[in-house]
Design an enzyme around this catalytic site. Sequence first.
Site: not given
Ligand SMILES: NC(=O)c1ccc[n+]([C@@H]2O[C@H](COP(=O)([O-])OP(=O)(O)OC[C@H]3O[C@@H](n4cnc5c(N)ncnc54)[C@H](O)[C@@H]3O)[C@@H](O)[C@H]2O)c1
Ligand SMILES: CCCCC/C=C\C=C\[C@H](O)C/C=C\C/C=C\CCCC(=O)O
Length: 260
Positions: A12, A20, A36, A151
């Site tokens: 990804g 980043a 990706d 999720y």
């Molecule tokens: N952004 C947030 O708020 C947040 C917070 C906590 C955790 N995360 C986690 O961070 C990770 C990265 O997400 P992000 O926030 O950068 O989102 P994003 O959507 O910007 O990036 C996700 C990347 O994963 C790639 N991807 C999706 N399906 C794929 C597959 N089957 N094979 C290969 N690549 C694939 C997408 O093309 C994209 O480039 C995820 O696991 C997400 O759950 C995100």
């Molecule tokens: C509808 C599908 C969900 C899509 C996911 C999108 C964004 C996800 C972002 C982060 O992974 C979520 C981060 C923080 C919020 C999660 C939980 C909050 C409560 C945690 C706690 O009570 O300790």
Amino acid sequence: MALSGKVALVTGGSQGLGKAFAEILLKHGAKVSLLDINVPTGNKLKAALDEEYGSDRTCFISCDVTSETQLKEAFHKTLESFGRLDIVCNNAGIGNESNWERTVDINLNGVIRGSYLALQYMKKQNKGQGGVIVNIASMAGLGPFLSAPVYTATKHAVVGFSRALADASQVSDYGVRINVLCPSFAKTEILETFNTDDLMGQFSNLRQTTQKLLEHMGVLDPSQVAEHFLQLVTDDSRNGAVLRVTQAGASYMEYPKSVM
Ligand SMILES: NC(=O)c1ccc[n+]([C@@H]2O[C@H](COP(=O)([O-])OP(=O)(O)OC[C@H]3O[C@@H](n4cnc5c(N)ncnc54)[C@H](O)[C@@H]3O)[C@@H](O)[C@H]2O)c1
Ligand SMILES: CCCCC/C=C\C=C\[C@H](O)C/C=C\C/C=C\CCCC(=O)O
């Protein structure tokens, strides 16, 4: 672990947090293989990174983490291109509560596939040089994210899987550390999920509650998250560590001591 001359693989990696993570690894001297399914964005990123770091520092590989064959091939190509592998970041993830089976296949099964391949290539018993795996979970891996039960389940599973694997690796003397990063909301495309009814599934009615949660918790910049990711990669004393990252700062989770 000093990063100069080391080789990392990031799933990804085309955008968002994966981008980043790749950038901070490059800044500290590593070479990075970006995997990706988003090929145009991945190629654009590779071109931009070539300008900044030189074309021999990165490669982009089209790879879907739901395919064991593609993922295996991507590990193989990374080894072929760079000659070694030291760091694997299983980061690819989605939010899709409607097609929840796909969410499980990417967010959990993809992490398991990536971690097992990483061990296969890095463990000392297979002539690997040891290394580190960082799996990307979420704050939703530590507590319930009410509008996204599946999720939440995948991210809790990533935490449990990684902690068990870390213990197994230590007891088996693989020379591979396994850590987990649990960020709060960060400014990336995944947040668009909340504006897409098709992806929110049966809890799209909770949009306002989700919005309030987001406003309460704030939104991190990916570069802030990357600073803490780096800590899990470089601190050789950390194995089985779960690092929570919020606007208020970062802290390691404390768990009761394992029975074994
Ligand atoms: N952004 C947030 O708020 C947040 C917070 C906590 C955790 N995360 C986690 O961070 C990770 C990265 O997400 P992000 O926030 O950068 O989102 P994003 O959507 O910007 O990036 C996700 C990347 O994963 C790639 N991807 C999706 N399906 C794929 C597959 N089957 N094979 C290969 N690549 C694939 C997408 O093309 C994209 O480039 C995820 O696991 C997400 O759950 C995100
Ligand atoms: C509808 C599908 C969900 C899509 C996911 C999108 C964004 C996800 C972002 C982060 O992974 C979520 C981060 C923080 C919020 C999660 C939980 C909050 C409560 C945690 C706690 O009570 O300790």
